[in-house]
Motif scaffolding. Structure first.
Motif, short mmCIF file in Angstrom:
data_model
loop_
_atom_site.label_atom_id
_atom_site.label_comp_id
_atom_site.label_asym_id
_atom_site.label_seq_id
_atom_site.Cartn_x
_atom_site.Cartn_y
_atom_site.Cartn_z
N GLN A 81 0.85 -1.18 0.00
CA GLN A 81 0.00 0.00 0.00
C GLN A 81 0.89 1.24 0.00
N ASP A 82 0.67 2.12 -0.97
CA ASP A 82 1.42 3.36 -1.03
C ASP A 82 0.96 4.30 0.07
N LYS A 139 -0.38 7.71 1.80
CA LYS A 139 -1.42 8.66 1.41
C LYS A 139 -0.85 10.07 1.40
N ASN A 140 -1.39 10.92 0.52
CA ASN A 140 -0.99 12.32 0.48
C ASN A 140 -1.61 13.04 1.67
N ARG A 141 -0.80 13.82 2.36
CA ARG A 141 -1.26 14.59 3.51
C ARG A 141 -0.77 16.02 3.35
N LYS A 159 3.75 12.83 2.36
CA LYS A 159 3.13 11.52 2.23
C LYS A 159 3.35 10.73 3.52
N THR A 160 2.41 9.87 3.85
CA THR A 160 2.62 8.94 4.95
C THR A 160 3.49 7.79 4.43
N LYS A 205 4.87 4.02 3.41
CA LYS A 205 4.31 2.85 2.73
C LYS A 205 4.11 1.75 3.76
#
Length: 99
Positions: free
Chosen positions: A62-63, A65-67, A75-76, A78
């Motif tokens: 799972q990549d 997430k953009n924050r 990004k958070t 992986k």
């Protein structure tokens, strides 16, 4: 690839409604190290939990997430999830008991 020991492979169990329903079919979900292979995950589960025999391992990358926090974009990290299916004659994993 990093040298990952069996005790570093499994990070924590995933406790969701979907993963709890899958436990009836002897399927357990874990967050695992991002560099871990299916063979390493199988070995780690069999060594960490006595009496378990792994039938199969399914993994998902799972990549992050953009924050955004104000004007700072990031990004958070992986993550990697593994769904471990045990054989029919295998013992259940104790950490999920009573949940």
């Amino acid at each position: 690839m990093a040298d990952v020991k069996y005790y570093d492979v499994i990070l924590k169990p995933v406790v969701t409604e979907k993963s709890m329903n899958a436990m009836a079919e002897k399927k357990y979900t874990f967050l695992v190290h991002t560099d871990a292979t299916k063979n390493q995950i199988k070995e780690a589960v069999e060594k960490m939990f006595e009496g378990t025999k792994v039938k199969s391992v399914n993994t998902m990358n799972q990549d992050g997430k953009n924050r955004r926090r104000g004007m700072v974009v990031g990004k958070t990290s992986k993550t990697k999830k593994a769904i471990v299916t045990l054989t029919a004659d295998s013992k259940d994993i104790e950490i999920f008991e009573g949940l």
